[in-house]
Design an enzyme around this catalytic site. Structure first.
Site, PDB file in Angstrom:
ATOM      1  N   LYS A  28      -7.970  79.705-103.060  1.00  0.00           N
ATOM      2  CA  LYS A  28      -8.481  78.322-102.432  1.00  0.00           C
ATOM      3  C   LYS A  28      -7.155  77.468-102.053  1.00  0.00           C
ATOM      4  CE  LYS A  28     -12.411  78.208-105.742  1.00  0.00           C
ATOM      5  NZ  LYS A  28     -13.252  78.721-104.581  1.00  0.00           N
ATOM      6  N   CYS A  29      -6.309  78.188-101.085  1.00  0.00           N
ATOM      7  CA  CYS A  29      -5.156  77.581-100.525  1.00  0.00           C
ATOM      8  C   CYS A  29      -5.165  77.631 -99.067  1.00  0.00           C
ATOM      9  CB  CYS A  29      -3.981  78.415-101.083  1.00  0.00           C
ATOM     10  SG  CYS A  29      -2.478  78.083-100.522  1.00  0.00           S
ATOM     11  N   GLY A  30      -4.358  76.672 -98.333  1.00  0.00           N
ATOM     12  CA  GLY A  30      -4.564  76.649 -97.100  1.00  0.00           C
ATOM     13  C   GLY A  30      -3.868  77.982 -96.525  1.00  0.00           C
ATOM     14  N   LEU A  31      -2.868  78.648 -97.412  1.00  0.00           N
ATOM     15  CA  LEU A  31      -2.540  80.133 -96.958  1.00  0.00           C
ATOM     16  C   LEU A  31      -3.145  81.069 -97.311  1.00  0.00           C
ATOM     17  CD1 LEU A  31       1.356  79.092 -97.824  1.00  0.00           C
ATOM     18  CD2 LEU A  31       0.415  78.737 -95.652  1.00  0.00           C
ATOM     19  N   THR A  32      -4.406  80.760 -97.800  1.00  0.00           N
ATOM     20  CA  THR A  32      -5.369  81.999 -98.200  1.00  0.00           C
ATOM     21  C   THR A  32      -5.459  83.096 -97.240  1.00  0.00           C
ATOM     22  OG1 THR A  32      -6.137  80.833-100.168  1.00  0.00           O
ATOM     23  CG2 THR A  32      -7.411  82.815 -99.392  1.00  0.00           C
TER      24      THR A  32
END
Length: 154
Positions: A28-32
């Site tokens: 659940k990360c912007g970098l996922t």
């Protein structure tokens, strides 16, 4: 270490005699979306003796909150992850895994060592177990510098 499905393992068992890109991951990360690039690296270089090893960590704003089953389901259905994943692991702090205690001592290209900065920090590990490169989180898996490092290690 333990696998995501809670079996005891070691990095050597997960990797064999392969070059490894060890990455702390989160769902659940912007970098996922980097999972997509990691899967492509696995598909491209896996046959040449390379593997990605994903290390889920919930230490950065709780961005990996799921159970092992939820993580496995997300990774396989959303990105088609076919590389090994470990159990959720602490990569920083007092309870950091011993592997990450060692990795924290490795400097990046700018000469900076220390704590993992965020999700998707990458460590390229050679067949002999030596750390060849520390790649910070915002560097995409398919960045030319990552590809060159992997190809150089193979």
């Amino acid at each position: 270490m333990r696998t995501l499905d809670d079996k005891p393992t070691t990095l050597a068992e997960l990797a064999g005699d392969k070059v490894v890109l060890l990455v702390n991951v989160a769902s659940k990360c912007g970098l996922t979306p980097q999972y997509g690039g990691l899967v492509e690296l696995q598909q491209t270089y896996g046959p040449q003796g390379f593997t990605v090893v994903g290390v889920p960590s919930n230490q950065f704003l709780g961005q990996e909150p799921g159970t092992a089953e939820e993580i496995a389901e997300f990774c396989s259905t959303t990105y088609g992850v076919d590389f090994p994943l470990t159990e959720k692991t602490e990569v920083n702090g007092e309870n950091r895994h011993p592997l990450y205690a060692e990795l924290a001592q490795v400097a990046d290209a700018a000469g900076e060592a220390g704590d993992v900065q965020w999700n998707f920090e990458k460590f390229l590990i050679g067949r002999d177990g030596s750390v060849l490169a520390r790649i910070r989180p915002r560097t995409e898996p398919k960045d030319a510098s990552v590809i060159a490092a992997i190809e150089g290690a193979l």
